[in-house]
Design an enzyme around this catalytic site. Structure first.
Site, PDB file in Angstrom:
ATOM      1  N   SER A  62     -17.487 -12.141 -26.890  1.00 57.48           N
ATOM      2  CA  SER A  62     -16.192 -12.670 -27.326  1.00 57.48           C
ATOM      3  C   SER A  62     -15.274 -11.547 -27.784  1.00 57.48           C
ATOM      4  O   SER A  62     -14.099 -11.501 -27.421  1.00 57.48           O
ATOM      5  CB  SER A  62     -16.378 -13.672 -28.468  1.00 57.48           C
ATOM      6  OG  SER A  62     -17.202 -14.737 -28.056  1.00 57.48           O
TER       7      SER A  62
ATOM      8  N   CYS B 266     -21.063 -23.580 -27.000  1.00 55.97           N
ATOM      9  CA  CYS B 266     -20.056 -23.598 -28.061  1.00 55.97           C
ATOM     10  C   CYS B 266     -19.196 -24.862 -27.993  1.00 55.97           C
ATOM     11  O   CYS B 266     -18.543 -25.229 -28.957  1.00 55.97           O
ATOM     12  CB  CYS B 266     -19.173 -22.358 -27.978  1.00 55.97           C
ATOM     13  SG  CYS B 266     -19.261 -21.501 -26.429  1.00 55.97           S
TER      14      CYS B 266
HETATM   15  C1  LIG Z   1     -21.860 -16.198 -23.962  1.00 56.40           C
HETATM   16  C2  LIG Z   1     -20.585 -15.873 -23.274  1.00 56.40           C
HETATM   17  C3  LIG Z   1     -19.526 -15.255 -23.967  1.00 56.40           C
HETATM   18  C4  LIG Z   1     -19.581 -14.979 -25.438  1.00 56.40           C
HETATM   19  O1  LIG Z   1     -20.452 -13.945 -25.764  1.00 56.40           O
HETATM   20  P1  LIG Z   1     -20.909 -13.770 -27.301  1.00 56.40           P
HETATM   21  O2  LIG Z   1     -21.710 -12.533 -27.298  1.00 56.40           O
HETATM   22  O3  LIG Z   1     -21.712 -14.981 -27.635  1.00 56.40           O
HETATM   23  O4  LIG Z   1     -19.661 -13.652 -28.096  1.00 56.40           O
HETATM   24  C5  LIG Z   1     -18.386 -14.941 -23.280  1.00 56.40           C
HETATM   25  N1  LIG Z   1     -18.282 -15.194 -21.958  1.00 56.40           N
HETATM   26  C6  LIG Z   1     -19.273 -15.773 -21.255  1.00 56.40           C
HETATM   27  C7  LIG Z   1     -19.091 -16.005 -19.793  1.00 56.40           C
HETATM   28  C8  LIG Z   1     -20.454 -16.138 -21.886  1.00 56.40           C
HETATM   29  O5  LIG Z   1     -21.413 -16.725 -21.199  1.00 56.40           O
END
Ligand SMILES: *Cc1c(COP(=O)(O)O)cnc(C)c1O
Length: 396
Positions: A70, A323
């Site tokens: 993120s 999420c």
């Molecule tokens: C899991 C995910 C995120 C977020 O990553 P985090 O490390 O949990 O913040 C962003 N983009 C995609 C495509 C994801 O699968």
């Protein structure tokens, strides 16, 4: 228990855990400290950065460690937008099925006067380079396209899109959180300017990720403070997590083809078996998809009930993005590929990893049809469908 929710997060590998432990017990110095203990931590940090860079085919100075996918998405998008604003370019291209870590920053930019255009992904459940090329404008500052979608597994033609962007002088970001460690990636060959990755999606720890930023591409810091990460991300580096991430990625890259073959075969067996359930549909491209992704919609079934019953039978699955669960909104990804509301509510995502076995696939193939049948037998919607009071939307 069968863990089939690897798109939400993965089990840390034993090697990743082993790589983290010394960073807590002995190698606990601050990498910025001048004494020996700090220098030792600094060397581990250097080695981890080299490992990540090698897996992406870039230079280690092009890697900035972040708190996860993120943060990397936010930093890439805001950096490119800030550069665009300075240069009178306020048009941004992306797709309708990006992760919220891309869509939310884009929404914020739209409120601040940027023109954000989300490309259609309903044809083939993917976006094409031709679509991107046709939509580019002289004032486009950034194109952001996910490498592989986290809900439906579709892989985008990133190399082709990168070539178009490079030729037109437009910055190109890809959220490769689902792809890194699972698909071969070469940021140079694919003309990628920014790439986001996250350790917990490839058997590393949570709360750590990285942003690749091509040397020369604009990069501004989201967090101001000390001079860590060459001024691009302040705060003492999370060395245990970084070491775990590098070890996990190294392992994944060393076994990439072998894992890809194994996991794709498990995936295809699941897809073939589950598509036999009447009034179901596969989401995403049947072939051009992540090795571990199985995403289906079942008519006359509610995702939440399905997941609860599967959990009771020892199967951890997901619906769409982890999420987004808990909210009653249907997934924006499923709506973007053209699934009607009623169908989008009946989504099931099984995401496999190399830790899954053939026996587990057999068990899933036994349990899911039973659970779907049981839920349909209790569903008033299903009764209306079978009595012809409302039309089926998916073929039998
Ligand atoms: C899991 C995910 C995120 C977020 O990553 P985090 O490390 O949990 O913040 C962003 N983009 C995609 C495509 C994801 O699968």
């Amino acid at each position: 228990m069968i863990y089939a929710d690897n798109a939400a997060t993965t089990r840390p590998s034993e090697a990743a855990i082993q790589a983290m432990l010394p960073c807590f017990r002995t190698n606990y110095g601050n990498p910025s400290s001048l004494h020996g203990l700090g220098q030792s931590a600094g060397e581990s940090l250097f080695a981890a950065r080299e490992t990540i860079a090698r897996c992406l085919n870039c230079q280690s100075r092009e890697i900035t460690f972040t708190s996860g996918g993120s943060e990397a998405d936010n930093q890439a998008i805001r950096s490119a937008a800030a550069w665009g604003a300075k240069n009178g370019k306020r048009h941004i291209l992306s797709t309708a099925f990006e992760h919220h870590a891309v869509l939310r920053p884009l929404e914020e930019l739209a409120q601040r006067g940027f023109e954000v255009e989300l490309l259609d992904v309903s044809r083939g459940h993917t976006v094409t380079a031709a679509q991107v090329e046709a939509a580019l404008r002289p004032d486009t500052c950034l194109v952001s396209v996910t490498y592989a979608n986290n809900e439906i597994g579709s892989i985008q033609p990133i190399g082709e899109i990168g070539a178009v962007c490079r030729q037109r002088g437009v910055l190109f970001h890809t959220d490769a959180v689902q792809a890194v460690g699972h698909l071969p990636i070469d940021v140079q060959a694919e003309n990628i300017d920014y790439l986001s990755l996250s350790a917990h999606k490839f058997h590393g720890p949570k709360g750590i990720g990285a942003l690749y930023c091509r040397q020369g591409a604009p990069l501004s810091s989201l967090i101001l403070g000390g001079a860590q990460e060459r001024g691009r991300r302040a705060g003492t580096e999370n060395l245990p997590a970084i070491a775990g991430m590098a070890t996990a990625l190294d392992e994944c890259c060393a076994h990439l083809e072998e894992n890809r073959r194994k996991v794709s075969a498990l995936r295809d067996r699941l897809i073939q078996g589950l598509c036999r359930i009447p009034h179901s549909a596969l989401n995403g491209d049947p072939e051009n998809r992540l090795p571990g992704n199985v995403s289906l919609c079942f008519e006359g079934v509610e995702s939440e009930s399905l997941l609860i019953l599967l959990d009771q039978r020892g199967i951890c699955a997901g619906a769409g993005a982890a999420c987004a669960s808990g909210s009653l909104e249907p997934s924006h990804v499923l709506l973007a590929i053209g699934r009607p509301m009623a169908v989008a509510h009946g989504a099931l995502r099984l995401s496999l990893s190399e830790y899954n076995t053939s026996e587990e696939v057999d068990e899933i193939l036994r349990v899911v049809p039973e659970v779907v049948e049981r839920l349909r037998a209790m569903s008033p919607v299903w009764r209306e469908l079978t009595e012809g009071k409302r039309p089926f939307l998916l073929a039998p």
